[in-house]
Design a protein around this motif. Structure first.
Motif, PDB file in Angstrom:
ATOM      1  N   THR A  45       3.121  56.826 -39.171  1.00 52.53           N
ATOM      2  CA  THR A  45       2.380  58.077 -39.384  1.00 52.53           C
ATOM      3  C   THR A  45       3.294  59.155 -39.940  1.00 52.53           C
ATOM      4  O   THR A  45       2.968  59.836 -40.924  1.00 52.53           O
ATOM      5  CB  THR A  45       1.747  58.569 -38.064  1.00 52.53           C
ATOM      6  OG1 THR A  45       0.935  57.538 -37.513  1.00 52.53           O
ATOM      7  CG2 THR A  45       0.884  59.797 -38.296  1.00 52.53           C
ATOM      8  N   LEU A  90       3.567  53.246 -34.464  1.00 54.53           N
ATOM      9  CA  LEU A  90       2.595  54.272 -34.836  1.00 54.53           C
ATOM     10  C   LEU A  90       3.288  55.592 -35.192  1.00 54.53           C
ATOM     11  O   LEU A  90       2.882  56.289 -36.126  1.00 54.53           O
ATOM     12  CB  LEU A  90       1.634  54.469 -33.657  1.00 54.53           C
ATOM     13  CG  LEU A  90       0.237  55.013 -33.931  1.00 54.53           C
ATOM     14  CD1 LEU A  90      -0.492  54.225 -35.006  1.00 54.53           C
ATOM     15  CD2 LEU A  90      -0.578  55.039 -32.652  1.00 54.53           C
ATOM     16  N   SER A  91       4.344  55.925 -34.456  1.00 54.19           N
ATOM     17  CA  SER A  91       5.092  57.168 -34.710  1.00 54.19           C
ATOM     18  C   SER A  91       5.725  57.131 -36.100  1.00 54.19           C
ATOM     19  O   SER A  91       5.571  58.063 -36.894  1.00 54.19           O
ATOM     20  CB  SER A  91       6.214  57.366 -33.680  1.00 54.19           C
ATOM     21  OG  SER A  91       5.897  56.818 -32.431  1.00 54.19           O
ATOM     22  N   THR A 112      -6.350  53.993 -32.803  1.00 57.19           N
ATOM     23  CA  THR A 112      -5.177  53.654 -33.622  1.00 57.19           C
ATOM     24  C   THR A 112      -5.615  53.048 -34.960  1.00 57.19           C
ATOM     25  O   THR A 112      -4.981  53.289 -35.983  1.00 57.19           O
ATOM     26  CB  THR A 112      -4.218  52.688 -32.892  1.00 57.19           C
ATOM     27  OG1 THR A 112      -4.938  51.545 -32.464  1.00 57.19           O
ATOM     28  CG2 THR A 112      -3.584  53.335 -31.695  1.00 57.19           C
ATOM     29  N   ILE A 159       2.047  59.098 -31.261  1.00 58.73           N
ATOM     30  CA  ILE A 159       1.984  59.395 -32.694  1.00 58.73           C
ATOM     31  C   ILE A 159       2.954  60.524 -33.048  1.00 58.73           C
ATOM     32  O   ILE A 159       3.598  60.495 -34.091  1.00 58.73           O
ATOM     33  CB  ILE A 159       0.541  59.778 -33.097  1.00 58.73           C
ATOM     34  CG1 ILE A 159      -0.381  58.549 -32.997  1.00 58.73           C
ATOM     35  CG2 ILE A 159       0.488  60.347 -34.521  1.00 58.73           C
ATOM     36  CD1 ILE A 159      -1.868  58.870 -33.089  1.00 58.73           C
TER      37      ILE A 159
END
Length: 264
Positions: free
Chosen positions: A162, A158-159, A118, A146
């Motif tokens: 990104t 994180l999703s 990560t 992600i």
């Protein structure tokens, strides 16, 4: 080309999160995830004994590798003579890549150590102006996180961060038995393709802070999870604050950040 007799010379080190890929067909499949569009340089993170590297070297790009393990570096220098000048013996997370690439674009690829995967993504986001494409192998759960969309249980910080800058595709799953030593879980390969417009129309630092704060209490509505922002009563009346963070897509998080900017 690697000397097959040397394949077992490097011992996987637990503290570096090393699991060496031993399946040639999987290595080639990962190498082929790169579209080779918009860059001439490729950086592989953690090449180990070069099973993926050998397929990258066949492509019409210039391949560099960054490797923290001195034993792996020695192995690569002995077995991949044409790569030797482009082996960077550094910690990817701490190294200033512009010493190698200046401001040139490059792609990132690798079978990433689970324990820093990560952090690799976050460093990529920081350098996104130089990284049009990113592909590689993660722990399956992390790769799914992600790439997940709003409404999913695994959708989170994180999703959103990104996908604000990259289109994320989950490509395929890799079983534990193709590694030495085998990990305890499946792995997943994904590709990130930078969006054409990857500049945010809102304050970037505030966007990151909003997303991170919202998901720290993901079961609460935004009205409650963003209390530390000292929202005005007028703003709290907006219907978006009645939602939970996992219900918002990336654009709605951008809209939310713009509302917070106006409210400040």
């Amino acid at each position: 080309m690697a000397n097959k007799n040397d394949q077992h010379q490097v011992k996987a080190k637990k503290h570096l999160g090393q699991h060496f890929l031993k399946d040639e067909s999987v290595a080639q499949k990962i190498a082929d995830t790169l579209t080779l569009t918009g860059y001439k340089n490729v950086l592989e993170i953690g090449p180990g004994m070069g099973v993926l590297t050998k397929y990258l070297l066949k492509k019409n790009t210039t391949t560099y590798v960054v490797e923290i393990d001195s034993e792996s570096v020695e192995y690569l220098q002995s077995n991949y003579l044409n790569l030797a000048p482009r082996i960077i013996e550094k910690d990817f997370l701490k190294y200033d890549l512009n010493e190698v690439f200046q401001q040139e674009p490059f792609a990132i690829i690798g079978n990433f150590p689970y324990n820093i995967s990560t952090q690799i993504v976050f460093k990529t986001l920081e350098m996104r102006h130089q990284i049009p494409e990113f592909s590689g192998m993660f722990q399956k759960e992390v790769a799914q996180r992600i790439c997940s969309k709003e409404g999913s249980k695994v959708y989170g910080i994180l999703s959103v961060l990104t996908q604000a800058f990259y289109d994320a595709e989950y490509l395929f799953t890799v079983p534990p038995n193709v590694f030495n030593p085998p990990p305890k879980v499946d792995s997943g390969v994904l590709r990130l393709t930078r969006k054409e417009n990857y500049a945010l129309p809102c304050d970037e630092k505030l966007f990151f802070r909003t997303v991170k704060t919202a998901f720290q209490q993901r079961r609460k509505t935004l009205r409650n999870s963003l209390k530390t922002f000292n929202l005005s009563d007028n703003l709290k009346a907006n219907s978006i604050f009645g939602k939970r963070p996992e219900q918002l897509n990336v654009q709605e998080f951008i809209d939310l950040t713009l509302l917070l900017e106006e409210d400040a």
